[in-house]
Scaffold this active site. Structure first.
Site, PDB file in Angstrom:
ATOM      1  N   LYS A 234       0.821  -1.219   0.000  1.00  0.00           N
ATOM      2  CA  LYS A 234       0.000   0.000   0.000  1.00  0.00           C
ATOM      3  C   LYS A 234       0.851   1.264   0.000  1.00  0.00           C
ATOM      4  O   LYS A 234       0.522   2.248  -0.675  1.00  0.00           O
ATOM      5  CB  LYS A 234      -0.988   0.002   1.168  1.00  0.00           C
ATOM      6  N   GLU A 259       5.238   6.144   9.669  1.00  0.00           N
ATOM      7  CA  GLU A 259       5.902   4.858   9.853  1.00  0.00           C
ATOM      8  C   GLU A 259       7.339   4.876   9.341  1.00  0.00           C
ATOM      9  O   GLU A 259       8.249   4.381   9.999  1.00  0.00           O
ATOM     10  CB  GLU A 259       5.117   3.762   9.125  1.00  0.00           C
ATOM     11  N   LYS A 441     -15.570   0.979  -2.615  1.00  0.00           N
ATOM     12  CA  LYS A 441     -16.569   2.037  -2.440  1.00  0.00           C
ATOM     13  C   LYS A 441     -16.176   3.209  -3.332  1.00  0.00           C
ATOM     14  O   LYS A 441     -15.016   3.596  -3.388  1.00  0.00           O
ATOM     15  CB  LYS A 441     -16.638   2.505  -0.976  1.00  0.00           C
TER      16      LYS A 441
END
Length: 499
Positions: A234, A259, A441
């Protein structure tokens, strides 16, 4: 103790504190008692004023505790669909045991006799809101001042609290006016005309034709959630999208990395941009002369790209909002990536209530995207359910979004990166590259699954019809022939002179 009396005493105590603060500073707190009486009087005699006042004012807009009690009684009557007049308000105050505290029916009658109050109520409401904002800012400033003198409070908590209180003071008292359809229609027509000149892409291009076909680019005010299991890619996909907007389209973009460090992110960008194996960029494999030449050549555009990186670990949502607003204003940033949502810190009062904290972060991200009128992509971890179902090749679903159902609710677009090989379902070389970008979505478009390829050694996602050979090697070969013989002959001592 009755609830009404308890609330009244609590609010009175707050007023005493504000009054004391004003005396300490040599000033009275901002107030307009005559205007408060005028507004209350107008509400008693003119029904047409009620809707406007109830929409704009809250009980805190009234400084005098007596006036606040009267307004609270009026608000209760309106919620019960009871008409406001001298008798109904008196009766409600009597029920709340506050009639004597406000001066009885005589005081209400005196307010109702304010001749001309109803004619100027709009102006009076504006003044009351202004005074309320001033008082809220004074209270926020005093709390910040006390916190700054408290050595036991950490600076990070102090900054978070300061931003929260100032933002709340403004946000709670500023409302956006409604717009007539004609003005919005004109804006829509102008955007449609621009769209015709942009080959159908109305937002920030993702760089993938197969994806832009469904989204028309990342649209203004949209919150895009990009979810995947750990190590699926990702962050690599988000960096590819970010790079495509900045390098190929010269659009200023930003990434908040909670991160990875800025250096790690840049090395990833170098890998995908140059086409060299990730091991070479990490330093595990020695670079050949041609590798240096390819690196020098391919990074020219990246070095000039308007990409801004903030690698503050555990950034709070309020600090993010402040920095994002500054980036949009000073750098013209048009697209922001957050990596990743679950590592952000929510409002201090929700610490320890993780689901509510994540829900607040999600709402704030959506609110920030809407306020700044830019798309924000937030990366999100998925729960383990996505690899434990054992059906549909373990494709992720909306219910897999981790820690809060509100993420799905707030998002305009939810994308999932699904690589069968990453979860042990790929057996061939082709399977190792096969990737699906699942549009789970899409508030303003269709949902579907888009097949792609992931070149793991180069941290690069490509459409199935594309080839990295065309992207890197053919471009290099066409230009490398015209390079001087000593180009890239630094023997590994890369000086960046090509930038």
């Amino acid at each position: 103790m009755p609830e009404g009396k308890k609330n009244s005493r609590t609010k009175a105590a707050k007023d005493v504190n504000l009054e004391t603060l004003g005396l300490e500073m040599g000033n009275k707190p901002p107030q307009a008692l005559d205007f408060e009486e005028a507004v209350l009087g107008a509400l008693l005699i003119e029904p047409g004023c009620v809707d406007e006042a109830m929409e704009e004012l809250t009980p805190s807009c009234f400084y005098d505790p007596k006036h606040r009690m009267i307004y609270e009684a009026m608000t209760a009557l309106v919620n019960e669909h009871v008409a406001l007049d001298l008798l109904s308000v008196s009766q409600k105050l009597q029920e709340q045991k506050n009639l004597d505290a406000v001066g009885g029916t005589l005081a209400l009658a005196a307010m109702s006799q304010k001749i001309g109050a109803a004619a100027h109520v709009e102006y009076y409401i504006k003044i009351l809101k202004q005074k309320c904002i001033q008082r809220d800012l004074i209270t926020a400033a005093y709390d910040i001042l006390k916190g700054a003198y408290d050595d036991s409070e950490s600076v990070d908590d102090l900054i978070d609290m300061s931003q929260s209180k100032v933002f709340a003071a403004i946000q709670n008292n500023v409302r956006k006016d409604v717009q007539d359809v004609g003005s919005v229609l004109k804006t829509a027509m102008n955007e449609l005309e621009e769209l015709q000149e942009q080959s159908g892409i109305s937002g920030v291009p993702s760089g993938y034709m197969s994806l832009d076909r469904y989204t028309l680019g990342w649209q203004k005010s949209n919150l895009i959630i990009l979810g995947a299991r750990p190590s699926v890619g990702k962050t690599a996909f988000a960096l590819n999208v970010l790079r495509n907007a900045a390098v190929d389209n010269n659009m200023p973009v930003a990434i908040f990395s909670l991160e990875m460090s800025a250096l790690e992110l840049v090395k990833r960008l170098m890998t995908s941009e140059s086409g060299l194996d990730a091991d070479k960029i990490k330093g595990g494999v020695k670079l050949a002369k041609q590798d240096w030449a390819q690196l020098d050549y391919s990074l020219k555009a990246l070095a000039k790209a308007p990409i801004y990186i903030d690698d503050t670990p555990g950034i709070s949502i309020m600090e993010f909002r402040t920095k994002a607003k500054r980036l949009v204003k000073s750098k013209g940033v048009r697209f922001i990536v957050v990596d990743y949502l679950q590592l952000m810190q929510g409002p201090p009062e929700l610490r320890g209530m993780r689901e509510q904290e994540v829900a607040a972060i999600s709402r704030m991200l959506k609110g920030t995207a809407k306020e700044l009128e830019i798309p924000i992509m937030a990366l999100s971890q998925l729960s383990r359910n996505s690899v434990q179902r054992g059906n549909s090749n373990n494709r992720p679903m909306l219910s897999d979004l981790r820690e809060s159902g509100s993420i799905e609710q707030d998002a305009d677009i939810v994308l999932f990166v699904h690589r069968p090989d990453a979860i042990g379902l790929g057996d061939t070389v082709e399977d190792k590259e096969y990737t699906e970008i699942i549009i789970a979505k899409n508030r303003n478009g269709q949902i579907d699954t888009i097949p792609m390829k992931f070149k793991g050694s180069q941290l690069k996602f490509v459409d199935q019809s594309d080839s990295l050979v065309n992207t890197f090697e053919s471009r290099m070969n066409s230009d490398y022939q015209s390079m001087p013989d000593d180009f890239g002959s630094s023997g590994g001592e890369f000086d960046g002179s090509g930038f």
